[in-house]
Write a protein that holds these residues in place. Structure first.
Motif, short mmCIF file in Angstrom:
data_model
loop_
_atom_site.label_atom_id
_atom_site.label_comp_id
_atom_site.label_asym_id
_atom_site.label_seq_id
_atom_site.Cartn_x
_atom_site.Cartn_y
_atom_site.Cartn_z
N HIS A 96 0.81 -1.23 0.00
CA HIS A 96 0.00 0.00 0.00
C HIS A 96 0.85 1.28 0.00
O HIS A 96 0.31 2.37 0.02
N ALA A 97 2.17 1.16 -0.04
CA ALA A 97 3.05 2.34 0.00
C ALA A 97 2.88 3.16 -1.28
O ALA A 97 2.75 2.62 -2.37
N LYS A 98 2.88 4.47 -1.12
CA LYS A 98 2.74 5.37 -2.26
C LYS A 98 3.94 6.29 -2.42
O LYS A 98 4.13 6.87 -3.48
N TYR A 99 4.72 6.48 -1.37
CA TYR A 99 5.79 7.47 -1.41
C TYR A 99 7.06 6.95 -0.77
O TYR A 99 7.01 6.17 0.17
N LEU A 100 8.17 7.42 -1.27
CA LEU A 100 9.46 7.28 -0.63
C LEU A 100 10.04 8.68 -0.64
O LEU A 100 10.17 9.30 -1.70
N GLN A 101 10.31 9.22 0.53
CA GLN A 101 10.72 10.62 0.62
C GLN A 101 12.13 10.73 1.17
O GLN A 101 12.52 10.01 2.07
N PHE A 102 12.90 11.63 0.60
CA PHE A 102 14.22 11.96 1.11
C PHE A 102 14.48 13.43 0.78
O PHE A 102 13.78 14.04 -0.02
N THR A 103 15.49 13.99 1.40
CA THR A 103 15.80 15.40 1.21
C THR A 103 17.24 15.54 0.70
O THR A 103 18.15 14.96 1.27
N ILE A 104 17.40 16.30 -0.36
CA ILE A 104 18.74 16.65 -0.87
C ILE A 104 19.05 18.03 -0.30
O ILE A 104 18.38 19.00 -0.61
N LEU A 105 20.06 18.10 0.55
CA LEU A 105 20.38 19.37 1.21
C LEU A 105 21.22 20.30 0.35
O LEU A 105 21.10 21.51 0.43
N ASP A 106 22.08 19.74 -0.49
CA ASP A 106 22.97 20.59 -1.27
C ASP A 106 23.50 19.78 -2.45
O ASP A 106 23.68 18.57 -2.35
N THR A 107 23.73 20.44 -3.57
CA THR A 107 24.33 19.78 -4.72
C THR A 107 25.36 20.69 -5.36
O THR A 107 25.26 21.92 -5.29
N HIS A 108 26.36 20.08 -5.93
CA HIS A 108 27.36 20.78 -6.72
C HIS A 108 27.59 19.94 -7.97
O HIS A 108 28.59 19.25 -8.10
N LEU A 109 26.63 19.97 -8.89
CA LEU A 109 26.73 19.21 -10.12
C LEU A 109 27.47 20.05 -11.15
O LEU A 109 27.18 21.22 -11.32
N GLY A 110 28.44 19.44 -11.81
CA GLY A 110 29.25 20.21 -12.75
C GLY A 110 29.19 19.66 -14.16
O GLY A 110 28.59 18.63 -14.43
N THR A 111 29.83 20.38 -15.04
CA THR A 111 29.96 19.94 -16.43
C THR A 111 31.43 19.74 -16.73
O THR A 111 32.30 20.35 -16.10
N ASN A 112 31.70 18.89 -17.70
CA ASN A 112 33.07 18.58 -18.06
C ASN A 112 33.08 18.26 -19.55
O ASN A 112 32.36 17.39 -20.01
N SER A 113 33.89 18.95 -20.31
CA SER A 113 33.90 18.72 -21.76
C SER A 113 34.55 17.38 -22.12
O SER A 113 34.40 16.91 -23.25
N PHE A 114 35.25 16.74 -21.17
CA PHE A 114 35.93 15.47 -21.45
C PHE A 114 35.19 14.26 -20.88
O PHE A 114 35.65 13.13 -21.04
N ALA A 115 34.06 14.48 -20.22
CA ALA A 115 33.30 13.38 -19.61
C ALA A 115 31.82 13.77 -19.55
O ALA A 115 31.48 14.94 -19.74
N PRO A 116 30.95 12.81 -19.30
CA PRO A 116 29.53 13.15 -19.18
C PRO A 116 29.29 14.13 -18.03
O PRO A 116 30.05 14.16 -17.05
N ASN A 117 28.24 14.94 -18.15
CA ASN A 117 27.87 15.86 -17.08
C ASN A 117 27.49 15.09 -15.82
O ASN A 117 27.08 13.94 -15.88
N ASP A 118 27.61 15.75 -14.67
CA ASP A 118 27.20 15.13 -13.42
C ASP A 118 25.69 14.90 -13.42
O ASP A 118 24.93 15.63 -14.07
N ALA A 119 25.27 13.90 -12.67
CA ALA A 119 23.84 13.60 -12.56
C ALA A 119 23.57 12.99 -11.19
O ALA A 119 24.48 12.49 -10.53
N PHE A 120 22.32 13.07 -10.77
CA PHE A 120 21.87 12.44 -9.53
C PHE A 120 20.71 11.54 -9.89
O PHE A 120 19.77 11.97 -10.56
N GLU A 121 20.76 10.29 -9.49
CA GLU A 121 19.72 9.33 -9.86
C GLU A 121 19.25 8.58 -8.62
O GLU A 121 20.05 8.22 -7.76
#
Length: 135
Positions: A96-121
């Protein structure tokens, strides 16, 4: 809150639910509610089934890979490793569960021309087959 719940279903009051209840209690019983105590919602609740150490008190109960650490009761993922950093744990999802909740307090996702961009999954996978669970 809902007017009714199915058997076995539990819901915590929202902030607005508490404000309404406290307002009604103070009108009926005087300032501050019965005995002067206002209701307060818990910041979290115990999981229904199986998520262990969800408060990140220690690294116990979590499998990690890469640069995954716990600091001040927070899961910290960084890029100091050649592996994708992660925290994993196997747990049972109640039917019967409908939700899974968590909190992301801070992110520092970057880009890099030599590798894929950062991601959070976030993924819920079947523990036996590692296939995604249906929505």
């Amino acid at each position: 809150m809902n007017t009714s719940l199915s058997p076995g279903v539990r819901k915590l009051p929202s902030l607005i639910d508490l404000q309404i209840l406290n307002a009604v209690r103070s009108l009926e019983w005087g300032s501050g509610g019965v005995g002067g105590n206002a209701l307060q919602a818990p910041l979290n609740s115990d999981p229904l089934i199986g998520i262990l150490n969800g408060d990140f008190d220690t690294q116990a109960d979590w499998s990690t890979r890469g640069a995954a650490n716990i600091l001040n009761s927070q899961a910290i993922l960084t890029e100091d490793s050649p592996f994708n950093s992660n925290f994993t744990q196997t747990f049972i999802i109640p039917s019967h569960a409908k939700y899974l909740q968590f909190t992301i307090l801070d992110t520092h996702l970057g880009t890099n021309s030599f590798a894929p961009n950062d991601a959070f999954e976030v993924a819920l996978l079947d523990a036996r087959t590692l296939t995604p669970l249906p929505p």
